[in-house]
Design a protein around this motif. Structure first.
Motif, short mmCIF file in Angstrom:
data_model
loop_
_atom_site.label_atom_id
_atom_site.label_comp_id
_atom_site.label_asym_id
_atom_site.label_seq_id
_atom_site.Cartn_x
_atom_site.Cartn_y
_atom_site.Cartn_z
N PHE A 136 0.84 -1.20 0.00
CA PHE A 136 0.00 0.00 0.00
C PHE A 136 0.88 1.26 0.00
CE2 PHE A 136 -2.61 3.11 2.57
CZ PHE A 136 -3.57 3.36 1.59
N ALA A 137 2.13 1.09 0.44
CA ALA A 137 3.10 2.20 0.42
C ALA A 137 3.28 2.73 -0.99
CB ALA A 137 4.44 1.74 0.98
N SER A 138 3.06 1.89 -2.01
CA SER A 138 3.23 2.34 -3.39
C SER A 138 1.94 2.98 -3.95
CB SER A 138 3.68 1.18 -4.28
OG SER A 138 2.62 0.28 -4.48
N ILE A 139 0.91 3.01 -3.12
CA ILE A 139 -0.38 3.59 -3.51
C ILE A 139 -0.64 4.91 -2.79
CG2 ILE A 139 -2.90 3.26 -3.23
CD1 ILE A 139 -2.48 0.30 -3.91
N GLU A 154 -6.45 0.88 -6.74
CA GLU A 154 -5.26 0.45 -7.48
C GLU A 154 -4.79 1.48 -8.50
OE1 GLU A 154 -7.28 -3.29 -6.04
OE2 GLU A 154 -7.97 -1.40 -6.90
N LYS A 155 -5.64 2.45 -8.82
CA LYS A 155 -5.23 3.48 -9.81
C LYS A 155 -4.27 4.50 -9.21
CE LYS A 155 -9.33 3.27 -12.80
NZ LYS A 155 -10.31 2.48 -12.05
N ASP A 156 -4.18 4.55 -7.88
CA ASP A 156 -3.33 5.54 -7.21
C ASP A 156 -1.87 5.08 -7.13
OD1 ASP A 156 -5.18 7.70 -6.19
OD2 ASP A 156 -6.19 5.94 -5.37
N TRP A 157 -0.96 6.03 -7.27
CA TRP A 157 0.47 5.76 -7.08
C TRP A 157 1.06 6.80 -6.13
CZ3 TRP A 157 3.18 1.60 -8.85
CH2 TRP A 157 2.59 0.83 -9.88
#
Length: 344
Positions: A136-139, A154-157
């Protein structure tokens, strides 16, 4: 939980699971071994292999080991990937206090992931799926804080730049989160640019809790996070920083389902149960374990849930049929295990 595990879908097949001695990897191992797969796993030492043999003793005939001392060594996974049907890459450094963010966090995360993919492409055309443990750190966008009203998907970065993450002025926790992002993006870029025979699926869990401790002197970060609430070392309920959790057993199960699902090709999955706060954790401990009430901080019992971001787990539920354990089950099982170890 679903009964897929009863079908022995992996009989006769072999998967490589990297970093087999990790907290999450232990449950990834369980998910594949219980399906009948033979599991080859990379470890850093013979001692780690012994530890896994002991913790997974009922599957000893299905287990084998390859020693890979450094994830970043070019070709370090070449032997490990030969002859397997699929690869699950869980190994990644997890430290927050380091001397050099780029050298100790960012490069190992990126290079460790790319070395696995390069080894598979070079040595094993039969592998069709590589599942990668991301986070989740990559989101999450750390700089937005609690972000009331927002729902992460999942679309968030995570938008942290490489320059910022590599700077020695940047706290290790921010660089760690960014490193997970860079490694995950590097994996998707590798597939796009090199067009290997395999596709990838990434799994992005938030805070991971649940049973998995074997002794109380060497607790992993997640276990230590909860154990401090029952051993008297925390006098107040800690501030919650990440408002989302998953049970380690569910995270293991998601890896196996992502490996077996045709639909999961090229996807990333936010693998979360729900939001949570440390106050909720303390409330569960004090209610379920009266003998720990005096050691567990009281805080503000039943405080209303804060106005913070939510996480959307509908994609992993729909695509992979997942149901997640609630916080009460996860914390109860975790604390019950701690108490059993204390008594032993």
């Amino acid at each position: 939980m679903s009964s897929t595990t009863a079908t022995k879908s992996g009989a006769g097949k072999t998967v490589l699971i990297t970093g087999g001695s990790g907290y999450v990897a232990a449950e990834v191992l369980n998910a594949f071994l219980s399906r009948g797969y033979n599991v080859r796993t990379t470890v850093r030492s013979e001692a780690s292999a012994e530890k896994i043999n002991k913790s997974h003793s009922k599957y000893i005939d299905q287990l084998s080991f390859v020693i890979v001392k450094d994830l970043q060594t070019p070709g370090g996974f070449d032997e490990a990937v030969k002859g397997v049907d699929g690869v699950i890459h869980t190994a990644s450094p997890f430290f927050l206090q380091v001397e050099n963010n780029e050298r100790d966090l960012i490069k190992p995360a990126i290079n460790g992931t790319l070395e696995v993919l390069k080894s598979v492409q070079k040595n094993n055309p039969d592998v069709k799926r590589v599942v990668i443990t991301s986070s989740f750190a990559s989101i999450v966008d750390i700089f937005q804080g609690g972000r009331p009203g927002y729902t992460y998907t999942e679309k968030d970065w995570n938008p942290t730049t490489y320059e910022m993450a590599a700077s020695q002025e940047t706290p290790g926790a921010i660089s760690y989160c960014a490193a997970k992002t860079f490694a995950e993006k590097a994996a998707f870029d590798f597939v796009k640019e090199n067009k290997p025979n395999f596709d990838i699926t990434t799994i992005c869990p938030p805070m991971i809790y649940g049973p998995g401790a074997t002794d109380l002197k060497h607790l992993n970060t997640s276990a230590a996070d909860i154990y401090r609430l029952i051993n008297g070392s925390e006098k107040t309920v800690p501030e919650t920083n990440f408002f989302s959790f998953a049970d380690v057993r569910d995270v293991g199960e998601v890896h196996a389902r992502a490996y077996e699902s045709l639909e999961a090709a090229g996807q990333r999955y936010l693998c979360a149960s729900s939001g949570y706060t440390y106050q909720q954790v303390a409330d569960i401990i004090r209610k379920d374990f009266p003998e720990k009430r005096d050691l567990c901080p009281e805080g503000t019992p039943n405080a209303p849930y804060p106005d913070v971001y939510k996480v959307d787990n509908s994609k992993v539920k729909k695509d992979l049929g997942m149901e997640f354990r609630p916080l009460q089950t996860t914390i109860h099982d975790m604390v019950a295990q701690f108490i059993a170890i204390e008594k032993a």
